[in-house]
Design a protein around this motif. Sequence first.
Motif, short mmCIF file in Angstrom:
data_model
loop_
_atom_site.label_atom_id
_atom_site.label_comp_id
_atom_site.label_asym_id
_atom_site.label_seq_id
_atom_site.Cartn_x
_atom_site.Cartn_y
_atom_site.Cartn_z
N GLU A 169 0.81 -1.22 0.00
CA GLU A 169 0.00 0.00 0.00
C GLU A 169 0.84 1.27 0.00
O GLU A 169 0.54 2.21 -0.76
CB GLU A 169 -0.95 -0.02 1.20
CG GLU A 169 -2.01 -1.09 1.06
CD GLU A 169 -2.75 -1.42 2.33
OE1 GLU A 169 -3.79 -2.10 2.25
OE2 GLU A 169 -2.30 -0.99 3.42
N ARG A 170 1.87 1.30 0.80
CA ARG A 170 2.72 2.48 0.86
C ARG A 170 3.43 2.70 -0.47
O ARG A 170 3.45 3.83 -1.00
CB ARG A 170 3.74 2.35 1.98
CG ARG A 170 4.63 3.58 2.18
CD ARG A 170 5.61 3.37 3.34
NE ARG A 170 6.31 4.60 3.64
CZ ARG A 170 7.45 5.00 3.05
NH1 ARG A 170 7.98 4.25 2.08
NH2 ARG A 170 8.04 6.13 3.41
N HIS A 171 3.97 1.65 -1.03
CA HIS A 171 4.70 1.75 -2.30
C HIS A 171 3.79 2.24 -3.42
O HIS A 171 4.12 3.19 -4.15
CB HIS A 171 5.28 0.38 -2.65
CG HIS A 171 5.91 0.31 -4.00
ND1 HIS A 171 7.14 0.89 -4.30
CD2 HIS A 171 5.48 -0.25 -5.17
CE1 HIS A 171 7.43 0.69 -5.57
NE2 HIS A 171 6.45 0.00 -6.12
N LEU A 172 2.64 1.62 -3.58
CA LEU A 172 1.72 1.99 -4.65
C LEU A 172 1.17 3.40 -4.45
O LEU A 172 1.04 4.18 -5.40
CB LEU A 172 0.59 0.99 -4.76
CG LEU A 172 0.97 -0.40 -5.30
CD1 LEU A 172 -0.19 -1.37 -5.16
CD2 LEU A 172 1.42 -0.31 -6.76
N SER A 173 0.82 3.73 -3.22
CA SER A 173 0.28 5.06 -2.94
C SER A 173 1.29 6.14 -3.27
O SER A 173 0.94 7.18 -3.88
CB SER A 173 -0.14 5.16 -1.46
OG SER A 173 -1.16 4.25 -1.16
N ARG A 174 2.54 5.93 -2.90
CA ARG A 174 3.57 6.93 -3.18
C ARG A 174 3.77 7.12 -4.68
O ARG A 174 3.92 8.25 -5.15
CB ARG A 174 4.89 6.51 -2.51
CG ARG A 174 4.89 6.69 -1.00
CD ARG A 174 6.15 6.07 -0.39
NE ARG A 174 7.35 6.63 -0.95
CZ ARG A 174 7.89 7.82 -0.61
NH1 ARG A 174 7.30 8.56 0.32
NH2 ARG A 174 9.00 8.25 -1.17
#
Length: 273
Positions: free
Chosen positions: A156-161
């Motif tokens: 989630e963090r990777h894709l959101s960023r």
Amino acid sequence: MTKFVDSSFVKNMREVTRESYLRYWDERNGGNVSYRLLAEEVEGFEDVSEVKATYELGFNASAIAGFYYLVTGTGRYFRNVYDRPTLDLGLVKISEDGKSYDVVWGFEDGGKPTSEFPSHLLSHIERLKVNPEQRVVFHCHPTNLIAMSFTQPLDERHLSRILWKMQAESIVVFPEGIGVIPYMTPGTNAIGEATAAKMSEFQAVLWPHHGLFASGVSLDETYGLVEVIEKAAMIFSQVGAQGGQILQEITDQELQEIADYFGQTPHAGFLDL
């Protein structure tokens, strides 16, 4: 025969489903939408006291007992909704005990709501805890976002960023980022429960290799959320097509400044500051 009622809600559903089909987000019978209507808004339909059919839900929906939902039908094509809304749309009412629902308008050929209806209702229940004004759940298959689920870590963090950094609008429209569940069989209560759990934190949840579940207070807002997420994914795809080397980007500090300016709070821990 169901009376044709082109209320603002039916009109909105006709227009948005057609637009989504034209963008190739809802091929064949892919995609589904549910829209919670208030009791006074249902008055524009023909007599909804006449129950056309009743179906069991298979789970406890007592949290939304008595609520009305305008929903797309199972096996129906988005491309057809505009011209035949009384066939491909239906208005249903959740029973007072939350165990079943009644079809009170539409589905005039005996159809029933999308097979993803349990996932929709579970997400509606969860989003209402976050925002009592929440009314829409929209499921579609945005091409570039789905492609990212094959090439990027399902984090989630990777894709959101990535999606935030592709355009300044992203962090304003979905400051919480994007939720992700593991790949699961669609149409089951299990995927509905997993999606609803993520909806407690995110307005939009990625179904890897399949599509997106998005929610909002209106159909236009929810569709706009999908548009912004998919536009960011499209830009990311174009960056890759141009060689993938990023020479300059929106920094984390700049993302925070954008969020501050527009009164948004980015998901805790997603920015490096």
